[in-house]
Enzyme design. Structure first.
Site, PDB file in Angstrom:
ATOM      1  N   ASP A   1       0.839  -1.192   0.000  1.00 15.29           N
ATOM      2  CA  ASP A   1       0.000   0.000   0.000  1.00 15.29           C
ATOM      3  C   ASP A   1       0.883   1.255   0.000  1.00 15.29           C
ATOM      4  O   ASP A   1       2.000   1.236   0.523  1.00 15.29           O
ATOM      5  CB  ASP A   1      -0.876  -0.039   1.267  1.00 15.29           C
TER       6      ASP A   1
ATOM      7  N   GLU B   1       1.370  -0.445  -4.985  1.00 12.95           N
ATOM      8  CA  GLU B   1       0.421   0.596  -5.380  1.00 12.95           C
ATOM      9  C   GLU B   1       1.172   1.921  -5.422  1.00 12.95           C
ATOM     10  O   GLU B   1       1.440   2.527  -4.391  1.00 12.95           O
ATOM     11  CB  GLU B   1      -0.737   0.682  -4.369  1.00 12.95           C
TER      12      GLU B   1
ATOM     13  N   HIS C   1     -11.152  -0.714  -4.957  1.00 13.96           N
ATOM     14  CA  HIS C   1     -11.883  -0.191  -3.799  1.00 13.96           C
ATOM     15  C   HIS C   1     -11.706   1.304  -3.583  1.00 13.96           C
ATOM     16  O   HIS C   1     -12.275   1.866  -2.655  1.00 13.96           O
ATOM     17  CB  HIS C   1     -11.456  -0.954  -2.554  1.00 13.96           C
ATOM     18  N   ASP C   2     -10.885   1.947  -4.419  1.00 16.20           N
ATOM     19  CA  ASP C   2     -10.629   3.379  -4.243  1.00 16.20           C
ATOM     20  C   ASP C   2     -11.275   4.244  -5.316  1.00 16.20           C
ATOM     21  O   ASP C   2     -11.223   5.471  -5.242  1.00 16.20           O
ATOM     22  CB  ASP C   2      -9.108   3.641  -4.245  1.00 16.20           C
TER      23      ASP C   2
ATOM     24  N   ARG D   1     -17.744  -0.499  -2.071  1.00 14.45           N
ATOM     25  CA  ARG D   1     -17.322  -1.623  -1.216  1.00 14.45           C
ATOM     26  C   ARG D   1     -18.527  -2.354  -0.639  1.00 14.45           C
ATOM     27  O   ARG D   1     -18.502  -2.808   0.502  1.00 14.45           O
ATOM     28  CB  ARG D   1     -16.447  -1.081  -0.082  1.00 14.45           C
TER      29      ARG D   1
END
Ligand SMILES: [Ca+2]
Ligand SMILES: [Ca+2]
Length: 507
Positions: A216, A245, A312-313, A365
């Site tokens: 992350d 990421e 998910h972002d 989500r």
């Protein structure tokens, strides 16, 4: 006697099949570039254990919804049938209150109580491995949760960078040392902090036997930390996979982290282009190919990149399509076809295979519903199996042999196997024609629909429906005249032999 013979024959056949399998495996050693990854948000996937549902509230999008390790374990066969060969799970460590997503660490050495025990995590990894599915865990070393106890510990006062938000995103120093969205930024330059984080990364690999980390917020941590990190984890497991990421639109910037030992990245530049090209009809596909050309230039191994159309972002692909007032099913099928047939590792975010809609986080989500859209699920599974079956889709080179308005044809070849992926990104049905010297004596087999298109010399021409993508395998014509000739000659020979013996017995 008969039984014994059958037993021997069976044993021999079994021996042959084992030999064949061993040979096939030797021929092509599996690499990370051959995987198909499925991205799971643990809390939102499947509730397999009600006993850990402490303050679960499925009506509150920012609260825990009940998903856990046991739930994933129960759905491994579902994933296997979907053609998934690796899963990436959101962080497993203990989070502070309302950290359902896993990115607000409270304790780096414990599992989140809502997700289950370390034993249950180990069991999940083992059951996944039993099914030949690899496991990647999300790891955050940039920050802790908002109220982490170290902030009030005088012995740990140098463990964080001074409290200061990131304000200048063009200043790498500020991006690395500033606080992201108010989250306490870990001081990885402090040898003690660094050692703690490196030991922790090693701990989870040794304890649970996972196969990779999804890293992350990579760009918020200095590169020299990642150099040491990569060395440490690869010392534990040589084939350990790191997919970073680096949320950025420039491959030059992202690929800098290749030098720090991270071999793979989620491909944000490609994501942006895939969404733009496929959410609306009429778009040219040429920019997709340009992304690949750039990737080839910048990355150590561009086939290792992770491709995605959802995560998910970001708002869901289906929402992007709806905002353009287009047809989500047709658009999604085209985007999925590109995702599974272009170079790079497809990463399917949970729910995409059920055409799930969703706006900004946390609406993107939503709890997984496994029976929402059987049609797209089957379509995705078919793509998954084609990718496994045809090495050209995983390892083949990638050229664009037709680029005409919203029509595009991509060619992939690997060790004598050739595939063509044909897109009509317009609403109307059109005639499409393309040429290739390889066509001579061949036909094109439509792998999704079992149709065939006959090549005429070097050219093929056919009609393709609006908003459709087709995957063709180049196949030799079965040489029928020769086959009929051989059968005819065989029959003639048998007749001659019979008449010969007939005459002999008469005389
Ligand atoms: Ca639960
Ligand atoms: Ca940082």
């Amino acid at each position: 006697m008969g039984k014994r013979f059958i037993f021997l024959a069976m044993s021999f056949l079994l021996f042959l099949s084992v030999q064949n399998k061993a040979l096939a495996e030797k021929k092509e050693e599996r690499s990370w570039k051959d995987e198909t990854i499925y991205f799971i948000m643990i809390d939102r996937f499947h509730n397999g254990d009600k006993k850990n549902d402490f303050d679960v509230d499925p009506t509150d999008p920012s609260a825990y919804h009940g998903g856990d390790f046991k739930g994933i374990t129960k759905k491994l066969d579902y994933l296997k049938d979907l053609g998934v060969t690796a899963i990436w799970m959101t962080p497993v460590v203990k989070n502070e209150e309302r950290g359902y997503h896993g990115y607000w660490t409270e304790d780096f050495y414990e599992t989140e109580e809502h997700f289950g025990t370390e034993e249950e995590l180990k069991k999940l990894v083992q059951k996944a491995h039993d099914r030949d599915i690899k496991v990647i865990v999300d790891l955050v070393v940039n920050h802790t949760g908002y109220i982490h106890a170290w902030q009030n510990n005088t012995e740990k006062k140098d463990w964080f960078h001074p409290k200061q938000e990131i304000t200048n995103w063009d200043d790498q120093q500020n991006v690395e040392n500033g606080w992201l969205a108010g989250l306490p930024d870990l001081n990885t330059e402090n040898p003690e902090t660094r050692k703690y984080l490196l030991d922790m990364a090693e701990y989870w690999i040794k304890e649970t036997n996972i196969d990779g980390y999804r890293l992350d917020t990579v760009k918020h941590v200095p590169k020299d930390f990642w150099v040491e990190f990569s060395e440490r984890v690869k010392n534990v497991k040589s084939d350990f996979y790191l997919i970073g990421e680096v949320w950025h639109n420039d491959p030059r910037y992202i690929s800098e982290y290749n030098k720090a030992g991270i071999q793979s990245f989620v491909d944000y530049p490609l994501f942006n282009e895939m969404v733009r090209v496929f959410r609306q009809s009429g778009q040219s596909l040429s920019e997709l190919h340009s992304v690949w050309e750039r990737n080839k230039y910048y990355y150590d191994d561009p086939y290792m990149l992770g491709n995605f159309i959802d995560n998910h972002d970001n708002i869901r692909f289906v929402r992007e399509v709806l905002l353009k007032q287009e047809d989500p099913e047709k658009r999604l099928k085209m985007a999925l076809t590109y995702l599974y047939t272009a170079p790079g590792i497809p990463i399917l975010y949970q729910g995409t295979e059920h055409m799930v809609d969703g706006g900004k986080d946390p609406d993107n989500r939503r709890m997984m519903a496994f029976n929402q859209n059987k049609k797209i699920e089957t379509f995705t599974a078919k793509l998954g199996s084609l990718r496994q079956k045809h090495p050209a889709l995983r390892r083949g080179d990638f050229t664009m042999i037709k680029d005409e308005g919203a029509k595009g044809v991509f060619k992939r070849t690997y060790k004598g196997e050739t595939l063509y992926i044909v897109f009509n990104n317009d609403k109307k049905a059109v005639n499409i024609a393309f040429q290739d010297k390889a066509f001579k004596g061949h036909k094109l087999v439509d792998l999704m629909n079992q149709n065939e298109e006959r090549a005429d010399g070097n050219k093929v021409e056919f009609q393709i429906k609006g908003e459709t993508a087709l995957i063709f395998l180049l196949q030799k014509h079965s040489n029928k005249p020769f086959l009929y000739g051989a059968i005819g000659a065989g029959i003639l020979l048998v007749i001659l032999l019979i008449s010969f013996f007939f005459r002999k017995s008469k005389s």
